[in-house]
Design a protein around this motif. Sequence first.
Motif, PDB file in Angstrom:
ATOM      1  N   LEU A 242       0.833  -1.219   0.000  1.00 23.44           N
ATOM      2  CA  LEU A 242       0.000   0.000   0.000  1.00 23.44           C
ATOM      3  C   LEU A 242       0.858   1.257   0.000  1.00 23.44           C
ATOM      4  O   LEU A 242       0.582   2.209  -0.737  1.00 23.44           O
ATOM      5  N   THR A 243       1.888   1.283   0.844  1.00 27.93           N
ATOM      6  CA  THR A 243       2.640   2.519   1.051  1.00 27.93           C
ATOM      7  C   THR A 243       3.648   2.806  -0.054  1.00 27.93           C
ATOM      8  O   THR A 243       3.814   3.969  -0.451  1.00 27.93           O
ATOM      9  N   LEU A 244       4.334   1.790  -0.539  1.00 28.60           N
ATOM     10  CA  LEU A 244       5.381   2.026  -1.543  1.00 28.60           C
ATOM     11  C   LEU A 244       4.821   2.508  -2.879  1.00 28.60           C
ATOM     12  O   LEU A 244       5.263   3.549  -3.388  1.00 28.60           O
ATOM     13  N   PRO A 245       3.831   1.824  -3.487  1.00 26.27           N
ATOM     14  CA  PRO A 245       3.320   2.313  -4.776  1.00 26.27           C
ATOM     15  C   PRO A 245       2.661   3.692  -4.681  1.00 26.27           C
ATOM     16  O   PRO A 245       2.865   4.536  -5.557  1.00 26.27           O
ATOM     17  N   SER A 246       1.888   3.934  -3.621  1.00 25.17           N
ATOM     18  CA  SER A 246       1.153   5.201  -3.538  1.00 25.17           C
ATOM     19  C   SER A 246       2.096   6.382  -3.339  1.00 25.17           C
ATOM     20  O   SER A 246       1.964   7.417  -4.005  1.00 25.17           O
ATOM     21  N   ALA A 247       3.069   6.240  -2.432  1.00 25.33           N
ATOM     22  CA  ALA A 247       4.007   7.336  -2.190  1.00 25.33           C
ATOM     23  C   ALA A 247       4.886   7.590  -3.414  1.00 25.33           C
ATOM     24  O   ALA A 247       5.121   8.749  -3.794  1.00 25.33           O
ATOM     25  N   ALA A 248       5.363   6.522  -4.043  1.00 27.66           N
ATOM     26  CA  ALA A 248       6.235   6.675  -5.219  1.00 27.66           C
ATOM     27  C   ALA A 248       5.477   7.316  -6.382  1.00 27.66           C
ATOM     28  O   ALA A 248       6.008   8.213  -7.063  1.00 27.66           O
ATOM     29  N   ALA A 249       4.243   6.877  -6.618  1.00 30.45           N
ATOM     30  CA  ALA A 249       3.457   7.425  -7.736  1.00 30.45           C
ATOM     31  C   ALA A 249       3.136   8.902  -7.527  1.00 30.45           C
ATOM     32  O   ALA A 249       3.233   9.715  -8.455  1.00 30.45           O
ATOM     33  N   MET A 250       2.752   9.262  -6.303  1.00 30.81           N
ATOM     34  CA  MET A 250       2.435  10.665  -6.014  1.00 30.81           C
ATOM     35  C   MET A 250       3.677  11.547  -6.163  1.00 30.81           C
ATOM     36  O   MET A 250       3.605  12.653  -6.719  1.00 30.81           O
ATOM     37  N   TYR A 251       4.819  11.066  -5.696  1.00 28.56           N
ATOM     38  CA  TYR A 251       6.044  11.872  -5.806  1.00 28.56           C
ATOM     39  C   TYR A 251       6.474  11.990  -7.265  1.00 28.56           C
ATOM     40  O   TYR A 251       6.918  13.054  -7.713  1.00 28.56           O
ATOM     41  N   TRP A 252       6.326  10.917  -8.027  1.00 27.59           N
ATOM     42  CA  TRP A 252       6.649  10.962  -9.453  1.00 27.59           C
ATOM     43  C   TRP A 252       5.793  12.006 -10.163  1.00 27.59           C
ATOM     44  O   TRP A 252       6.288  12.776 -11.000  1.00 27.59           O
ATOM     45  N   ALA A 253       4.510  12.077  -9.825  1.00 26.08           N
ATOM     46  CA  ALA A 253       3.585  12.969 -10.520  1.00 26.08           C
ATOM     47  C   ALA A 253       3.733  14.429 -10.091  1.00 26.08           C
ATOM     48  O   ALA A 253       3.665  15.339 -10.929  1.00 26.08           O
ATOM     49  N   PHE A 254       3.928  14.668  -8.803  1.00 28.34           N
ATOM     50  CA  PHE A 254       3.857  16.045  -8.302  1.00 28.34           C
ATOM     51  C   PHE A 254       5.191  16.598  -7.792  1.00 28.34           C
ATOM     52  O   PHE A 254       5.311  17.812  -7.597  1.00 28.34           O
TER      53      PHE A 254
END
Length: 446
Positions: A242-254
């Motif tokens: 839950l934590t790794l994909p969501s944090a990585a995707a949000m940081y990649w995008a924003f």
Amino acid sequence: MKSLLWHGGSVWDAWFSCASNQVAQVLLTLPYSFSQLGMLSGVLLQIFYGLMGSWTAYLISVLYVEYRARKEREGVSFRNHVIQWFEVLDGLLGPYWKIAGLVFNCTFLLFGSVIQLIACASNIYYINDRLDKRTWTYIFGACCATTVFIPSFHNYRVWSFLGLGMTTYTAWYLTIAAAVHGQVDGVTHSGPNKLVLYFTGATNILYTFGGHAITVEIMHAMWKPRKFKYIYLLATVYVFTLTLPSAAAMYWAFGDQLLTHSNAFSLLPRTRWRDAAVILMLIHQFITFGFACTPLYFVWEKVIGMHETRSVCLRALVRLPIVVPVWFLAIIFPFFGPINSAVGALLVSFTVYVIPALAHILTYRSASARLNAAEKPPSFMPSWSGMFVVNAFVVAWVLVVGFGLGGWASITNFVKQIDTFGLFAKCYQCPPKTHAGSPLPAPPHH
């Protein structure tokens, strides 16, 4: 039906409780931590602290089994008594350890409850901004006070199951929404570029995987507590998904925009999917508030001599004074994000890392204690010396990096929030109003 929904004590109940309690509002602040740490450090520190947290949760479970085995040999019954961490420390190491465990654990759980309340107000604002966050804190404080009616962790069976489903939805919503949104124009990923921010982010991750302050109460609610040993590790492995994909995707995008947006919801466009995630997180934060407050309720009941009272209504009534300071502190320090790191550095570091590791070393320091141990070293580390080395490393690392550097960085950042917004901030990090009403301050730039 009542026993199916209300009275849990199986291995699965414990797993759901651990996984559900471990990742709640912190899911929304991990992208903020990634912007402070950078992608590589963010991923590596999650894995590192996840494994370290699982190790110390294992130590707590071993010490609980040791304490209970010794007491039961003396003929002590725990039929209507919930064993807590400070009692384990008292029984194994004496009154000074009891005081240390009580002070750190209760203060951490108090602020853990405060953080859930702050998160409720922060999240609902993204659905309804007609009320400011402080007003929402008043409202949700009253709602969370209803947790006084839930007797013990036995009775969280259905809530733990639902709570984990809610965080799973929210995590994958963040991941997919960030990927669909794509990178913002001119996105930059400058982290890590400031030591203060780096160690603030690292300490938030230490806080993330330090949710085992209620391990003993969860174990005690099990029908067979000895089966708890690896449950926290298995819960952590699921939480990584839950934590790794969501944090990585949000940081990649924003990217660096997250530095001034500690709540991940604030950067995503409003859709029915986001509204659903906000509502589910609100419900889950109510559940997690109960998880954090229930051990405090137990301590208070023991102090005033009401712990073995059978009446649910009477126990609920005497528990209410615990909710008041939580409510008050959430209104004073509404700093969603920075408060996690401060609590992590000053409280979590000792409560769930340093004290369990030191307690294990001292409990089994003599040859006779090791010989008569209720739980022998695990199969993957069959040597007592190996366990002591790992424990010493945990103590040294957390004292220097978590408490020392993390404490300096987190308090520096926390004071900066107070200087910028003031205590009793009416609407922390709210964007300027575009409709009628006076504009609110824009979030600060670090």
